[in-house]
Design an enzyme around this catalytic site. Structure first.
Site, PDB file in Angstrom:
ATOM      1  N   GLU A 111       0.829  -1.213   0.000  1.00  0.00           N
ATOM      2  CA  GLU A 111       0.000   0.000   0.000  1.00  0.00           C
ATOM      3  C   GLU A 111       0.857   1.255   0.000  1.00  0.00           C
ATOM      4  O   GLU A 111       1.195   1.785   1.067  1.00  0.00           O
ATOM      5  CB  GLU A 111      -0.928   0.018   1.228  1.00  0.00           C
ATOM      6  CG  GLU A 111      -1.981  -1.065   1.193  1.00  0.00           C
ATOM      7  CD  GLU A 111      -2.974  -0.968   2.338  1.00  0.00           C
ATOM      8  OE1 GLU A 111      -2.788  -0.112   3.235  1.00  0.00           O
ATOM      9  OE2 GLU A 111      -3.933  -1.759   2.347  1.00  0.00           O
ATOM     10  N   GLU A 150      -6.203  -7.543  -0.362  1.00  0.00           N
ATOM     11  CA  GLU A 150      -6.470  -7.337   1.064  1.00  0.00           C
ATOM     12  C   GLU A 150      -7.831  -6.700   1.237  1.00  0.00           C
ATOM     13  O   GLU A 150      -8.162  -5.745   0.534  1.00  0.00           O
ATOM     14  CB  GLU A 150      -5.402  -6.393   1.625  1.00  0.00           C
ATOM     15  CG  GLU A 150      -5.018  -6.700   3.048  1.00  0.00           C
ATOM     16  CD  GLU A 150      -4.061  -5.669   3.596  1.00  0.00           C
ATOM     17  OE1 GLU A 150      -2.855  -5.800   3.362  1.00  0.00           O
ATOM     18  OE2 GLU A 150      -4.543  -4.724   4.251  1.00  0.00           O
TER      19      GLU A 150
HETATM   20  C1  IDC Z   1      -2.812  -3.918  10.564  1.00  0.00           C
HETATM   21  C2  IDC Z   1      -3.013  -5.071  11.529  1.00  0.00           C
HETATM   22  C3  IDC Z   1      -2.686  -4.631  12.927  1.00  0.00           C
HETATM   23  C4  IDC Z   1      -1.286  -4.041  12.935  1.00  0.00           C
HETATM   24  C5  IDC Z   1      -1.169  -2.915  11.896  1.00  0.00           C
HETATM   25  C6  IDC Z   1       0.216  -2.310  11.796  1.00  0.00           C
HETATM   26  O1  IDC Z   1      -4.347  -5.546  11.420  1.00  0.00           O
HETATM   27  O2  IDC Z   1      -2.791  -5.703  13.831  1.00  0.00           O
HETATM   28  O3  IDC Z   1      -1.015  -3.500  14.226  1.00  0.00           O
HETATM   29  O4  IDC Z   1      -1.513  -3.422  10.642  1.00  0.00           O
HETATM   30  O5  IDC Z   1       1.109  -3.176  11.213  1.00  0.00           O
HETATM   31  C7  IDC Z   1      -3.871  -2.262   5.871  1.00  0.00           C
HETATM   32  C8  IDC Z   1      -2.522  -2.875   5.922  1.00  0.00           C
HETATM   33  C9  IDC Z   1      -2.433  -3.919   7.016  1.00  0.00           C
HETATM   34  C10 IDC Z   1      -3.188  -3.463   8.251  1.00  0.00           C
HETATM   35  C11 IDC Z   1      -4.663  -3.370   7.892  1.00  0.00           C
HETATM   36  C12 IDC Z   1      -5.545  -2.949   9.055  1.00  0.00           C
HETATM   37  O6  IDC Z   1      -2.095  -3.391   4.687  1.00  0.00           O
HETATM   38  O7  IDC Z   1      -1.061  -4.134   7.308  1.00  0.00           O
HETATM   39  O8  IDC Z   1      -3.010  -4.408   9.252  1.00  0.00           O
HETATM   40  N1  IDC Z   1      -4.833  -2.433   6.791  1.00  0.00           N
HETATM   41  O9  IDC Z   1      -5.184  -1.678   9.500  1.00  0.00           O
HETATM   42  N2  IDC Z   1      -4.332  -1.436   4.964  1.00  0.00           N
HETATM   43  C13 IDC Z   1      -5.567  -1.038   5.297  1.00  0.00           C
HETATM   44  C14 IDC Z   1      -5.901  -1.673   6.468  1.00  0.00           C
END
Ligand code: IDC
Length: 325
Positions: free
Chosen positions: A163, A251
């Site tokens: 992303e 995702e």
């Molecule tokens: C989130 C995880 C969370 C973690 C965070 C930071 O769910 O547990 O603490 O990342 O690493 C994304 C990202 C994905 C995110 C997810 C939710 O690609 O890594 O995971 N998210 O925030 N993009 C939109 C949402």
């Protein structure tokens, strides 16, 4: 004598049923056996026969934090529920667990997915490091390693920048980065799909559709979290699809964008219907029992494999039910 005959019949029967269940003839073909190598035709991902197919699967959480779910029994239980794809999330920022020592975890994951007959997405998970150029050198090393080692396999997909976000544009940052990384991968792997992240947390597919890359077998990532991302981003997807951009949802969840908080099933349903209509695949975030709503396992689930539907969280149950629809 009669007694021996009875035992003989029992033994013959037992041996033949073992033979039958282990023989290829009665074993259902795996997703990769059925579809073979994927490619892009027009706006869609197609199988070896040129037929549009929809990848469906799950993404690991960051493998530095939840390595225990990178195992064959875990992957196979999702396959049994209807998944054909595993995404291995390898965070690229050292603060989020990046380490070359974790290459071996990715290799394990590829091996388990391959042995399970599933497609596997090798995800260079940029996030807090929003500009893909920040760790470009490491990305080039990473993809060289994996393309060289696995590029001949049919079930490999490369996702080169999860992303992109922040002060980053398609033209100035993502596109030049993608050109470099694609060139690197194509030295070793001429055919497998390469997934390119899009601006603004892989949401601005419409921007990319106006000026896509020129290489073959490229698809673009669109990510959504249905409680936050509703009509606006669905419209971007529609616009990009109509402009001919091949997309894959690598995702998503029905939670809010934090990966936690409320769940929105009605927005989720609209997304699922749109994806089905366009035959765009989707991979759910995330395989863990972390206490957050996007975790696909219940937080009290201590198992790391052999999951049944009873082990799934609310979002897990909802998502898995769509795989068979
Ligand atoms: C989130 C995880 C969370 C973690 C965070 C930071 O769910 O547990 O603490 O990342 O690493 C994304 C990202 C994905 C995110 C997810 C939710 O690609 O890594 O995971 N998210 O925030 N993009 C939109 C949402």
């Amino acid at each position: 004598m009669k007694k021996y005959i009875k035992w003989l019949i029992v033994i013959v029967f037992a041996c033949s049923s073992v033979w039958l269940t282990s023989s290829k003839a009665v074993q259902a073909a795996t997703p990769v056996e059925k579809w073979g190598r994927l490619s892009v035709k027009g706006t869609n991902i197609v199988n070896k026969k040129g037929k549009k197919v929809q990848l469906k699967g799950v993404s690991t959480h960051g493998i530095a934090w939840f390595p225990q779910y990178v195992n064959k029994s875990c992957f196979k239980s999702f396959k049994k529920m209807g998944a054909n794809t595993i995404r291995l999330a390898f965070y690229s920022d050292p603060n989020a667990g990046y380490s070359k020592d974790l290459y071996s975890k990715v290799e394990e994951g590829i091996q388990y997915a391959t042995e399970s007959g599933m497609y596997v997405i090798i995800d260079w998970h940029i996030l807090s490091d929003g500009n893909p150029k920040t760790h470009q050198k490491q990305a080039l090393q990473f993809f060289q390693h994996f393309a060289k080692k696995y590029g001949k396999q049919k079930n490999i997909l490369y996702e080169i920048c999860n992303e992109p976000n922040g002060n980053v544009t398609w033209e100035k940052h993502i596109r030049p980065y993608a050109n470099k990384v694609i060139k690197q991968i194509r030295k070793y792997d001429k055919k497998n799909l390469i997934i390119v992240g899009t601006p603004n947390w892989s949401q601005d597919v419409d921007v990319v559709a106006a000026k896509p890359l020129k290489q073959k077998n490229i698809v673009y990532a669109l990510h959504f979290y249905a409680a936050t991302h509703t009509n606006g981003i669905r419209d971007k997807m529609k616009k990009a699809y109509k402009a001919g951009l091949p997309m894959l949802v690598t995702e998503f969840n029905i939670t809010d964008a934090s990966g936690n908080g409320s769940i929105n099933k009605s927005s989720g349903t609209k997304w699922m219907k749109l994806l089905k209509k366009y035959k765009i695949g989707y991979v759910a975030w995330n395989v863990s029992n972390k206490n957050e709503t996007s975790a696909l396992l219940r937080s009290n689930c201590k198992k790391t494999g052999s999951f049944t539907k009873a082990n799934l969280s609310k979002t897990g149950k909802w998502i898995v039910a769509w795989w068979k629809k």
